[in-house]
Design a protein around this motif. Structure first.
Motif, PDB file in Angstrom:
ATOM      1  N   GLU A  63      55.288  38.869  43.335  1.00  0.00           N
ATOM      2  CA  GLU A  63      54.110  38.223  43.929  1.00  0.00           C
ATOM      3  C   GLU A  63      53.962  38.624  45.395  1.00  0.00           C
ATOM      4  O   GLU A  63      52.850  38.861  45.875  1.00  0.00           O
ATOM      5  CB  GLU A  63      54.219  36.692  43.799  1.00  0.00           C
TER       6      GLU A  63
ATOM      7  N   ARG B  27      47.489  35.996  37.430  1.00  0.00           N
ATOM      8  CA  ARG B  27      47.818  34.994  38.463  1.00  0.00           C
ATOM      9  C   ARG B  27      47.488  35.500  39.863  1.00  0.00           C
ATOM     10  O   ARG B  27      47.370  34.718  40.788  1.00  0.00           O
ATOM     11  CB  ARG B  27      49.321  34.660  38.435  1.00  0.00           C
ATOM     12  N   TRP B  28      47.459  36.812  40.029  1.00  0.00           N
ATOM     13  CA  TRP B  28      47.112  37.368  41.339  1.00  0.00           C
ATOM     14  C   TRP B  28      46.326  38.654  41.120  1.00  0.00           C
ATOM     15  O   TRP B  28      46.358  39.233  40.039  1.00  0.00           O
ATOM     16  CB  TRP B  28      48.358  37.564  42.208  1.00  0.00           C
ATOM     17  N   SER B  29      45.617  39.109  42.172  1.00  0.00           N
ATOM     18  CA  SER B  29      44.736  40.262  41.970  1.00  0.00           C
ATOM     19  C   SER B  29      45.520  41.574  42.055  1.00  0.00           C
ATOM     20  O   SER B  29      46.650  41.626  42.538  1.00  0.00           O
ATOM     21  CB  SER B  29      43.563  40.232  42.948  1.00  0.00           C
TER      22      SER B  29
ATOM     23  N   GLY C 171      49.738  43.299  38.491  1.00  0.00           N
ATOM     24  CA  GLY C 171      48.877  43.396  39.663  1.00  0.00           C
ATOM     25  C   GLY C 171      49.076  44.643  40.504  1.00  0.00           C
ATOM     26  O   GLY C 171      48.855  44.613  41.725  1.00  0.00           O
TER      27      GLY C 171
END
Ligand SMILES: Cc1cc2nc3c(=O)[nH]c(=O)nc-3n(C[C@H](O)[C@H](O)[C@H](O)COP(=O)(O)O)c2cc1C
Length: 202
Positions: free
Chosen positions: A78, A124-126, A158
């Protein structure tokens, strides 16, 4: 570049310390640090990771129902600006150590139930991270199947695959890539470039 140092996460599927894949990933990390970034080198063989149990849509609001060394991997991915995956080729694919970690990352783009019915995958994230694959195998064999798997994985967490650095060789000596300084230079250069590149547009 301003702000905190960018992070490169190296995910190493080789069980052999000092192997060619390990040497090349270390060079990637060195390049990232030379460029002012930070690096975290995670050795899948040393991680306690329960294999994915395919528990289905939304079993938890967190990443996974299990809590083991994957918690560290999720946090690192992340926070990553760049992700370098390394694996030797085992039976045309990636190593079991890496595959176990990859499968547990399915929940980075989980399947969610839609209010109106049905399901969709929701990241969940770009996808702003830069991605790289580093591998080693016989010059008479192939690495494209493993590369395909890693490219799909990078997308899922991602990142965009940008390059594969493959050490193709015929010897059986651990770390023999040391005799190929141009490949280690290429790996170091890739680490530098990944850190210097701006995040991809979200
Ligand atoms: C279980 C196992 C399966 C392997 N399967 C293949 C294969 O399918 N194709 C290949 O070219 N080499 C295969 N190899 C050889 C390794 O990919 C090769 O030695 C590679 O250089 C290992 O990476 P390293 O030098 O970083 O340890 C296999 C080795 C092992 C231990």
């Amino acid at each position: 570049m301003s702000g905190p140092p960018r992070l490169l996460v190296a995910l190493n599927g080789s069980p052999v310390l000092g192997s060619s894949v390990d040497r090349m990933l270390r060079a990637v990390c060195e390049g990232a640090e030379e460029a002012g970034g930070r690096s975290v080198h995670l050795y899948c063989n040393a991680l306690e990771v329960i294999p994915c149990q395919a528990c289905g849509p939304e079993p938890t609001s967190g990443y996974c129902v299990f809590h083991d060394d994957m918690d560290r991997v999720y946090a690192a991915l992340e926070a990553a600006h760049a992700i370098a995956i390394g694996s030797p080729i085992y039976f045309d694919g990636v190593s079991a150590q890496l595959k176990r970690v990859m499968d547990r990352c399915n929940c980075v783009t989980p399947l969610v139930r839609l209010p109106a019915g049905g399901y969709e995958f929701r990241p969940r994230w770009s996808r702003t991270r830069h991605g790289l694959f580093v591998t080693a195998c016989s010059s008479r064999h192939r690495y494209d199947l493993a590369e395909r798997s890693v490219r799909g994985f990078l997308k899922w967490v991602g990142a965009r695959w940008e390059e594969t650095i493959a050490y193709l060789h015929e010897d059986n000596d651990p770390g023999s890539v040391l005799a190929r300084p141009e490949l280690l230079d290429r790996a170091r250069g890739a680490g530098r470039r990944l850190i210097q590149s701006a995040p991809l547009p979200a």
